[in-house]
Design an enzyme around this catalytic site. Structure first.
Site, mmCIF file in Angstrom:
data_model
loop_
_atom_site.group_PDB
_atom_site.id
_atom_site.type_symbol
_atom_site.label_atom_id
_atom_site.label_comp_id
_atom_site.label_asym_id
_atom_site.label_seq_id
_atom_site.Cartn_x
_atom_site.Cartn_y
_atom_site.Cartn_z
ATOM 1 N N TYR A 5 6.960 4.215 9.575
ATOM 2 C CA TYR A 5 6.817 2.781 9.826
ATOM 3 C C TYR A 5 8.162 2.072 9.751
ATOM 4 O O TYR A 5 8.965 2.346 8.846
ATOM 5 C CB TYR A 5 5.876 2.153 8.784
ATOM 6 C CG TYR A 5 4.420 2.473 9.030
ATOM 7 C CD1 TYR A 5 3.803 2.146 10.226
ATOM 8 C CD2 TYR A 5 3.665 3.105 8.045
ATOM 9 C CE1 TYR A 5 2.463 2.445 10.445
ATOM 10 C CE2 TYR A 5 2.328 3.398 8.253
ATOM 11 C CZ TYR A 5 1.730 3.064 9.467
ATOM 12 O OH TYR A 5 0.418 3.360 9.669
ATOM 13 N N LYS A 63 -5.321 1.444 -23.782
ATOM 14 C CA LYS A 63 -5.679 0.423 -22.785
ATOM 15 C C LYS A 63 -5.369 0.937 -21.377
ATOM 16 O O LYS A 63 -4.659 1.938 -21.217
ATOM 17 C CB LYS A 63 -4.922 -0.870 -23.094
ATOM 18 C CG LYS A 63 -3.413 -0.730 -23.008
ATOM 19 C CD LYS A 63 -2.712 -1.877 -23.721
ATOM 20 C CE LYS A 63 -1.213 -1.809 -23.484
ATOM 21 N NZ LYS A 63 -0.476 -2.703 -24.388
#
Ligand SMILES: *Cc1c(COP(=O)(O)O)cnc(C)c1O
Length: 358
Positions: free
Chosen positions: A255, A35
């Site tokens: 940042y 999956k």
């Protein structure tokens, strides 16, 4: 030059891990759980590498469609089951087994006009409390399925563990016992084990394993890497240094200026960020390899880039290789630093990353 950010998939490692799972549970059949695009490694690539598996487990019918289109003829099991009556025709067309875990699915099967049998994995909820029928209803549900012409007589019985990564833990013991009591009177093959149970719960191996993470070389056992269980990591995530800058003591990096240089130092910039799937949550100190040497991330991971403390390296140049995880830097350690599990990291690699096989 194109962007260097690359996920290298080690096809031999996938094969090795399947062999290792078989060696750990020699009497069980193996459903390879593929999956989420093979836990981010690429569905078709993984399925071809794991052609020796006895079945594939998927979460979406579209994945089953892709496996059949790729020429895979193994059993496929739809792990979350079908959602609507039209899905039944798809299951038949693709020859896919389905999990049945809910009254709504039973009702759709009972209302279905076709007589063409579908193979069912009947799921009981023994304590995970996500999907499955209450064990107290085991006899009734089993009888209703057995009464249906459109359900194959051979039912596989299953449950899913909530904490099998805690070897010897009480919850898994209770789930094994609860499952045994609920299904003692019912016939059929049994499937209990996910990867952690393959590694740590031999008495839960039974007829069918459902192994995902272990096949990709991943461990969810606290403090352990796949290598601790003889598994090999199937993914290396890498990039290159694209800038090296001398930054003065006291200056702050990136940042929100979260990291301050304690001295004049070289700061490396690597061409990878959360836009590639590297976790933004990875804090300063998370390890990466530059030229094979461990150095820490500093500052915030940004969309395309991350900054690295190069003080530990003498000889480093623009263009040098950076490894984010792989055989020499366990993804489990990166996940631990970022507050998640290895599965989430490999599943999160984005489409702009170049995938190659090795
Ligand atoms: C994903 C999944 C698995 C595989 O779990 P791993 O920890 O990756 O081995 C097994 N069973 C079910 C029902 C699943 O959804």
């Amino acid at each position: 030059m194109s962007r260097a950010t690359t996920a290298t998939i080690h096809v031999d490692a996938l094969r090795h891990n399947l062999a290792q799972v078989r060696a750990l549970a020699p009497h069980s059949r193996v459903m390879a759980v593929v999956k989420a695009d093979g836990y981010g490694h690429g569905l078709e690539r993984v399925a071809h590498a794991l052609e020796g598996a006895d079945a594939f487990g998927v979460a979406a019918l579209s994945d089953a469609e892709r496996l059949r289109a790729a020429g895979l003829s193994q059993r496929i099991v739809l792990l979350s089951g079908f959602d609507e009556p039209a899905d039944l025709a798809q299951l038949r067309r693709l020859g896919v087994d389905t999990v049945v875990h809910h009254e709504s699915q039973l009702a759709m099967l009972e209302a279905d006009a076709s007589a063409e049998p579908i193979r069912v994995w009947l799921k009981f909820d023994t304590g995970m409390h996500r999907l499955g029928f209450a064990p107290t209803r085991a006899g009734e549900i089993h009888a209703r399925l057995r009464a249906l012409q459109n359900v194959d007589a051979e039912l596989t019985l299953m449950t899913h563990f909530a904490s099998s990564d805690e070897f010897g833990g009480g919850q898994t013991r209770e789930q094994i016992i609860g499952f045994g009591e609920a299904t003692a009177a019912l016939g059929g093959a049994v499937s209990l084990s996910n990867s952690a149970a393959v590694l740590g719960w031999p008495d839960a191996h039974r007829d069918w394993l459902r192994a995902g993470g272990a096949l990709y070389g991943l461990s969810v056992v606290a403090g352990k890497t796949g290598a601790d269980f003889g598994l090999k990591p199937a993914m290396t995530l890498s990039t290159r240094i694209i800038a090296i800058n001398r930054v003065a003591r006291g200056e702050r990096i990136g940042y929100s200026a979260t990291w301050q240089c304690p001295e004049d130092m070289d700061v490396g910039v690597a061409a990878i960020g959360y836009g590639d799937g590297y976790p933004r949550a990875a804090p300063a100190g998370t390890p990466v390899l530059v030229n094979g040497v461990r150095v820490p991330v500093i500052g915030r991971v940004s969309m395309d880039l991350m900054t690295l403390d190069l003080r530990g390296l003498s000889d480093v140049a623009v263009g040098d290789p950076v490894t984010l995880w792989g055989p020499d830097l366990p993804v489990e350690q990166v996940a631990e630093a970022a507050g998640t599990i290895s599965y989430e990291l490999t599943c999160s690699i984005t489409r702009r990353v170049r995938f190659v096989e090795a």
